[in-house]
Design a protein around this motif. Structure first.
Motif, PDB file in Angstrom:
ATOM      1  N   GLU A 227       7.474  21.857  -5.043  1.00  0.00           N
ATOM      2  CA  GLU A 227       6.567  22.809  -3.657  1.00  0.00           C
ATOM      3  C   GLU A 227       7.037  22.090  -2.371  1.00  0.00           C
ATOM      4  N   ALA A 228       6.765  23.022  -1.528  1.00  0.00           N
ATOM      5  CA  ALA A 228       7.290  22.599   0.123  1.00  0.00           C
ATOM      6  C   ALA A 228       6.494  21.440   0.438  1.00  0.00           C
ATOM      7  N   ILE A 229       6.403  20.242  -0.306  1.00  0.00           N
ATOM      8  CA  ILE A 229       5.549  19.035   0.038  1.00  0.00           C
ATOM      9  C   ILE A 229       6.644  17.799   0.229  1.00  0.00           C
ATOM     10  N   ASP A 230       6.552  17.418   1.232  1.00  0.00           N
ATOM     11  CA  ASP A 230       7.376  15.998   1.292  1.00  0.00           C
ATOM     12  C   ASP A 230       6.807  14.979   0.410  1.00  0.00           C
ATOM     13  N   PRO A 231       7.401  14.333  -0.371  1.00  0.00           N
ATOM     14  CA  PRO A 231       6.918  13.180  -1.460  1.00  0.00           C
ATOM     15  C   PRO A 231       6.432  12.046  -0.450  1.00  0.00           C
ATOM     16  N   THR A 232       7.454  12.019   0.626  1.00  0.00           N
ATOM     17  CA  THR A 232       6.956  10.674   1.567  1.00  0.00           C
ATOM     18  C   THR A 232       5.532  11.024   2.287  1.00  0.00           C
ATOM     19  N   THR A 233       5.032  12.071   2.363  1.00  0.00           N
ATOM     20  CA  THR A 233       3.763  12.431   2.857  1.00  0.00           C
ATOM     21  C   THR A 233       2.675  12.183   1.750  1.00  0.00           C
ATOM     22  N   LEU A 234       2.981  12.182   0.370  1.00  0.00           N
ATOM     23  CA  LEU A 234       2.120  12.271  -0.535  1.00  0.00           C
ATOM     24  C   LEU A 234       1.960  10.685  -0.677  1.00  0.00           C
ATOM     25  N   ALA A 235       3.028   9.907  -0.475  1.00  0.00           N
ATOM     26  CA  ALA A 235       3.121   8.522  -1.175  1.00  0.00           C
ATOM     27  C   ALA A 235       2.074   7.644  -0.334  1.00  0.00           C
ATOM     28  N   PRO A 236       1.805   7.639   0.738  1.00  0.00           N
ATOM     29  CA  PRO A 236       0.896   6.886   1.571  1.00  0.00           C
ATOM     30  C   PRO A 236      -0.583   7.329   0.939  1.00  0.00           C
ATOM     31  N   LEU A 237      -0.898   8.617   0.767  1.00  0.00           N
ATOM     32  CA  LEU A 237      -1.948   9.246   0.020  1.00  0.00           C
ATOM     33  C   LEU A 237      -2.369   8.599  -1.144  1.00  0.00           C
ATOM     34  N   LEU A 238      -1.154   8.404  -1.966  1.00  0.00           N
ATOM     35  CA  LEU A 238      -1.180   8.009  -3.479  1.00  0.00           C
ATOM     36  C   LEU A 238      -1.641   6.495  -3.521  1.00  0.00           C
ATOM     37  N   ALA A 239      -0.933   5.910  -2.380  1.00  0.00           N
ATOM     38  CA  ALA A 239      -1.005   4.183  -2.443  1.00  0.00           C
ATOM     39  C   ALA A 239      -2.590   4.110  -2.126  1.00  0.00           C
ATOM     40  N   ASP A 240      -2.935   4.600  -0.997  1.00  0.00           N
ATOM     41  CA  ASP A 240      -4.346   4.292  -0.637  1.00  0.00           C
ATOM     42  C   ASP A 240      -5.244   4.754  -1.969  1.00  0.00           C
ATOM     43  N   TRP A 241      -5.298   5.589  -2.431  1.00  0.00           N
ATOM     44  CA  TRP A 241      -5.953   6.212  -3.541  1.00  0.00           C
ATOM     45  C   TRP A 241      -6.105   5.218  -4.720  1.00  0.00           C
ATOM     46  N   LEU A 242      -4.904   4.771  -5.143  1.00  0.00           N
ATOM     47  CA  LEU A 242      -4.725   3.561  -6.187  1.00  0.00           C
ATOM     48  C   LEU A 242      -5.384   2.446  -5.712  1.00  0.00           C
ATOM     49  N   THR A 243      -5.065   1.938  -4.566  1.00  0.00           N
ATOM     50  CA  THR A 243      -5.781   0.829  -4.006  1.00  0.00           C
ATOM     51  C   THR A 243      -7.214   0.959  -3.937  1.00  0.00           C
ATOM     52  N   ALA A 244      -7.968   2.065  -3.657  1.00  0.00           N
ATOM     53  CA  ALA A 244      -9.208   2.450  -3.317  1.00  0.00           C
ATOM     54  C   ALA A 244      -9.946   2.137  -4.962  1.00  0.00           C
ATOM     55  N   MET A 245      -9.121   2.956  -6.070  1.00  0.00           N
ATOM     56  CA  MET A 245      -9.649   2.651  -7.356  1.00  0.00           C
ATOM     57  C   MET A 245      -9.513   1.251  -8.054  1.00  0.00           C
ATOM     58  N   ALA A 246      -8.699   0.540  -7.717  1.00  0.00           N
ATOM     59  CA  ALA A 246      -8.287  -0.811  -8.258  1.00  0.00           C
ATOM     60  C   ALA A 246      -9.504  -1.518  -8.399  1.00  0.00           C
ATOM     61  N   PRO A 247     -10.507  -1.619  -7.573  1.00  0.00           N
ATOM     62  CA  PRO A 247     -11.634  -2.382  -7.985  1.00  0.00           C
ATOM     63  C   PRO A 247     -12.442  -2.017  -9.256  1.00  0.00           C
ATOM     64  N   ALA A 248     -12.434  -1.066  -9.623  1.00  0.00           N
ATOM     65  CA  ALA A 248     -13.039  -0.510 -10.782  1.00  0.00           C
ATOM     66  C   ALA A 248     -12.658  -1.541 -12.093  1.00  0.00           C
ATOM     67  N   VAL A 249     -11.575  -2.375 -11.927  1.00  0.00           N
ATOM     68  CA  VAL A 249     -11.291  -3.107 -13.106  1.00  0.00           C
ATOM     69  C   VAL A 249     -12.153  -4.182 -13.325  1.00  0.00           C
ATOM     70  N   HIS A 250     -12.940  -4.585 -12.148  1.00  0.00           N
ATOM     71  CA  HIS A 250     -14.227  -5.377 -12.316  1.00  0.00           C
ATOM     72  C   HIS A 250     -15.369  -4.927 -12.857  1.00  0.00           C
ATOM     73  N   GLN A 251     -15.726  -3.615 -12.800  1.00  0.00           N
ATOM     74  CA  GLN A 251     -16.796  -3.176 -13.636  1.00  0.00           C
ATOM     75  C   GLN A 251     -16.449  -2.997 -15.091  1.00  0.00           C
ATOM     76  N   THR A 252     -15.094  -2.509 -15.358  1.00  0.00           N
ATOM     77  CA  THR A 252     -14.648  -2.728 -16.658  1.00  0.00           C
ATOM     78  C   THR A 252     -14.870  -3.964 -17.340  1.00  0.00           C
ATOM     79  N   ALA A 253     -14.279  -4.862 -16.682  1.00  0.00           N
ATOM     80  CA  ALA A 253     -14.466  -6.338 -17.300  1.00  0.00           C
ATOM     81  C   ALA A 253     -15.907  -6.771 -17.464  1.00  0.00           C
ATOM     82  N   ASP A 254     -16.768  -6.366 -16.526  1.00  0.00           N
ATOM     83  CA  ASP A 254     -18.288  -6.795 -16.836  1.00  0.00           C
ATOM     84  C   ASP A 254     -18.778  -6.008 -17.874  1.00  0.00           C
TER      85      ASP A 254
END
Length: 293
Positions: free
Chosen positions: A198-225
């Protein structure tokens, strides 16, 4: 009053690959007497100019100091290098990547030869060594007394995290974290593949992807609990039934974009299997029980 400089613990280091060399330079720059050995002499000679003593053999290097650090290619290399070497009275710290079973066997092997043993799993790449702000560290397991005895010296190259008396725990923590990392890389690879044509620059997706993964990372604490309590429904927002119902959209999108779903389908299949065997009100924690054989 006369000030006496703190005496730095002498260190022997076996193995001067990229990681071993990075470790060596940090001990040298902080004033630790260092004896090195490497199968090929060039890396050792490069360190000699910085004050390292070069041993002609691994046995001579081991004999030089009580604290012996091993950073070799694999567990077989440890056998090859230390076979026939007198380890009695030595504090052997093995930073060679291994499995938990190999680490436990290596601890027994070392003890049988009169050595004290500590296993390590390095959570860093060479450029992170000697740079505290990068957040690298090493997992250590085995003798707590031995860890405490050498904690300051071991902390010179990078941070230290002790994870238990079981010698296999450092390797287990190491591989557990790295396995999660590769799972993240797999998801990121699929995400980039979806936009590849697609006509989507991967460098524009990268920060969105990094922020989303960072936001989802704390879910591991609920999994552990959930795993600790056995209640997989506590605090669930997106339950399993709803998530399984949404998986066809991911697969159809992949097909439309001409992308193989092979990185997603194994997990989706486990989700569907858990739904049939468990409760739709759970989150995704039950998938873990399906993986444990």
């Amino acid at each position: 009053m006369t000030q006496h400089p703190v005496e730095k613990t002498p260190v022997t280091l076996l193995g001067l690959g990229a990681m071993g060399t990075a470790l060596a330079r940090t001990w040298l720059t902080t004033g630790h007497p260092l004896t090195v050995w490497n199968r090929t002499p060039a890396p050792a000679k490069a360190l000699a100019a910085d004050g390292a003593s070069i041993a002609d053999t691994a046995a001579a290097a081991v004999a030089a100091n009580t604290l012996v650090i091993v950073c070799l290619l694999d567990d077989t290399s440890v056998d090859d290098v230390l076979s026939g070497t007198d380890l009695s009275g030595r504090d052997l710290v093995n930073l060679t990547t291994s499995t938990p079973a190999q680490a436990r066997a290596r601890a027994e092997w070392a003890h049988a030869r009169g050595a004290r043993y500590l296993d390590g799993g390095i959570m860093a790449v060479p450029p992170m060594i000697g740079v505290p702000e990068t957040g690298g560290y090493v997992f250590y397991s085995g003798s707590r007394e031995l860890f405490e005895r050498h904690r300051r010296t071991l902390a010179v190259p990078t941070g230290t995290t002790y994870v238990g008396e079981d010698p296999g725990f450092a390797a287990l923590h190491d591989i557990a974290l790295l396995s999660a990392m590769y799972g993240m890389f797999a998801g990121a690879a699929h995400a980039f593949a979806l936009i590849r044509k697609e006509a989507i620059d991967p460098t524009t997706l990268a920060p969105l992807l990094a922020d989303w993964l960072t936001a989802m990372a704390p879910a591991v604490h609920q999994t552990a609990d959930h795993l600790r309590t056995g209640d997989y429904t506590s605090g669930v927002v997106s339950h399993l039934a709803m998530q399984v119902a949404g998986t066809p959209t991911f697969l159809t999108t992949a097909e439309e974009q001409g992308v193989s779903p092979q990185l997603l389908t194994p997990y989706f299949e486990l989700m569907r299997r858990r739904l049939t065997e468990g409760s739709g009100e759970e989150d995704l924690t039950g998938v873990i029980d399906l993986l444990v054989r």
